[in-house]
Design an enzyme around this catalytic site. Sequence first.
Site, short mmCIF file in Angstrom:
data_model
loop_
_atom_site.label_atom_id
_atom_site.label_comp_id
_atom_site.label_asym_id
_atom_site.label_seq_id
_atom_site.Cartn_x
_atom_site.Cartn_y
_atom_site.Cartn_z
N GLU A 293 23.23 4.91 -22.45
CA GLU A 293 23.02 5.50 -21.11
C GLU A 293 23.78 6.81 -20.99
O GLU A 293 24.81 7.00 -21.62
CB GLU A 293 23.54 4.52 -20.04
CG GLU A 293 22.45 3.66 -19.40
CD GLU A 293 21.64 4.42 -18.35
OE1 GLU A 293 21.54 5.66 -18.42
OE2 GLU A 293 21.11 3.75 -17.45
N ASP A 294 23.26 7.68 -20.14
CA ASP A 294 23.97 8.93 -19.86
C ASP A 294 25.13 8.70 -18.90
O ASP A 294 26.25 9.10 -19.15
CB ASP A 294 23.01 9.99 -19.31
CG ASP A 294 22.15 9.48 -18.15
OD1 ASP A 294 22.24 8.28 -17.81
OD2 ASP A 294 21.38 10.27 -17.60
N PHE B 148 28.98 14.92 -8.31
CA PHE B 148 27.69 15.01 -8.99
C PHE B 148 27.83 15.92 -10.19
O PHE B 148 28.31 17.04 -10.08
CB PHE B 148 26.61 15.52 -8.04
CG PHE B 148 25.24 15.23 -8.57
CD1 PHE B 148 24.66 13.98 -8.36
CD2 PHE B 148 24.54 16.17 -9.30
CE1 PHE B 148 23.41 13.70 -8.88
CE2 PHE B 148 23.29 15.90 -9.81
CZ PHE B 148 22.72 14.66 -9.60
N ARG C 264 19.75 20.43 -17.57
CA ARG C 264 19.87 19.47 -18.67
C ARG C 264 20.31 20.15 -19.97
O ARG C 264 20.92 19.53 -20.83
CB ARG C 264 18.53 18.77 -18.92
CG ARG C 264 18.08 17.83 -17.82
CD ARG C 264 16.99 16.92 -18.34
NE ARG C 264 16.19 16.31 -17.29
CZ ARG C 264 16.50 15.18 -16.66
NH1 ARG C 264 17.60 14.54 -16.98
NH2 ARG C 264 15.71 14.70 -15.72
N ASP D 283 26.46 4.85 -12.55
CA ASP D 283 26.96 5.24 -11.23
C ASP D 283 27.16 3.96 -10.41
O ASP D 283 28.17 3.29 -10.57
CB ASP D 283 25.92 6.19 -10.63
CG ASP D 283 26.32 6.81 -9.32
OD1 ASP D 283 27.50 6.71 -8.96
OD2 ASP D 283 25.46 7.40 -8.65
P1 IMP Z 1 22.98 3.99 -10.95
O1 IMP Z 1 21.80 3.06 -10.92
O2 IMP Z 1 23.48 4.27 -9.55
O3 IMP Z 1 24.07 3.53 -11.87
O4 IMP Z 1 22.44 5.39 -11.39
C1 IMP Z 1 22.28 5.75 -12.69
C2 IMP Z 1 21.35 6.93 -12.78
O5 IMP Z 1 21.49 7.84 -11.69
C3 IMP Z 1 21.71 7.72 -14.00
O6 IMP Z 1 21.03 7.24 -15.13
C4 IMP Z 1 21.30 9.12 -13.61
O7 IMP Z 1 19.95 9.32 -13.91
C5 IMP Z 1 21.51 9.18 -12.13
N1 IMP Z 1 22.83 9.78 -11.79
C6 IMP Z 1 23.90 9.16 -11.23
N2 IMP Z 1 24.93 10.00 -11.05
C7 IMP Z 1 24.51 11.20 -11.52
C8 IMP Z 1 25.15 12.49 -11.63
O8 IMP Z 1 26.32 12.71 -11.26
N3 IMP Z 1 24.40 13.48 -12.16
C9 IMP Z 1 23.13 13.29 -12.60
N4 IMP Z 1 22.51 12.11 -12.53
C10 IMP Z 1 23.18 11.06 -11.99
MG MG Z 2 19.55 7.94 -16.38
#
Ligand code: IMP
Ligand code: MG
Length: 302
Positions: free
Chosen positions: A219-220, A272, A285, A223
């Site tokens: 995963e990148d 962010f 990106r 959050d």
């Molecule tokens: P989660 O489901 O809230 O954990 O969100 C995960 C996804 O939200 C990541 O895979 C990203 O695509 C996006 N995301 C969350 N925070 C960021 C950020 O700071 N920058 C860019 N994308 C984010």
């Molecule tokens: Mg993602």
Amino acid sequence: MATSPLLHRPAGKAGVVRFANESEEEFARLLDFYGLEWEYEPRSFPLRYDGDRLVEAFTPDFYLPALDLYIELTTLKQGLVTEKHRKLRQFRELYPDVQIKLLYRKDYLRLLAKYGFGPLSETEAMAIQDVLISQSDLERRVEELGAQISRDYAGKEPVFIGVLKGVTCFMADLMRHVSLPVIIDFMAISSYEGDRAGAVRIVKDLDLSIEGRDVLVVEDIVDTGMTLNTLLRYLEARNPRSLKVCTLLDKRVRRLVDVPLDYVGFEVPDEFVVGYGLDFGQKFRNLPFVATLSVEALEARG
Ligand code: IMP
Ligand code: MG
């Protein structure tokens, strides 16, 4: 469980000094980022006296001790540039041994480009607030993760599953640091908007079967953890032999669902971030580093 080095923000001086304008502050940040020592307006050079009385002096914006060089930044305003040119001419006549360089806005932008803001247009470069994780920090950490995964999966043939599109840079770099026969696959997920916000929908499923395989989700950023949580339950139902997670970034303070992370690149603060695969409205990106956006840039899109 990998230890994730808590993200260090270089304790540069740019945060403490009071600057006359924004480009000076940006320039100072850039110097901090590259570890170049600087002094802000450290010295005034007398230019003109009326008898004993000093009537004009010139105070260059920056001094870089390592280069023994003074730097003067110029604004876009033509009137001010002309005045500055006159002062500089005088300065050079009076102090021929002192090195000074005048940086125009385009020089400054070129400097940013040279130091890694390269793939961006001018407006995009201005939207970047801070480089949070430098290119070399990323390279070092990804290499470490690759080595660790290689050790942990020795004798196995793991399947790396990436979640598009944010993971592209990380996956490409990580797998090249893994000295095992690795198989990769990708999934694409989109989040529902509106009253089902938070729920996720699979847009592109796996191409390969993972039954009985050692699966590592790559995963990148994690959050809230909602996406990953859903994904893990989905993958578990396909009976892999093992299922682990490797994320480049962990925005732990925002976690809502407690998901287990086996490998973490960096912990990041509640801001962010963009770059190295991560986007803001599909942009940024291609940055080679991870950065935060300026408040203006974030507000511009609401
Ligand atoms: P989660 O489901 O809230 O954990 O969100 C995960 C996804 O939200 C990541 O895979 C990203 O695509 C996006 N995301 C969350 N925070 C960021 C950020 O700071 N920058 C860019 N994308 C984010
Ligand atoms: Mg993602």
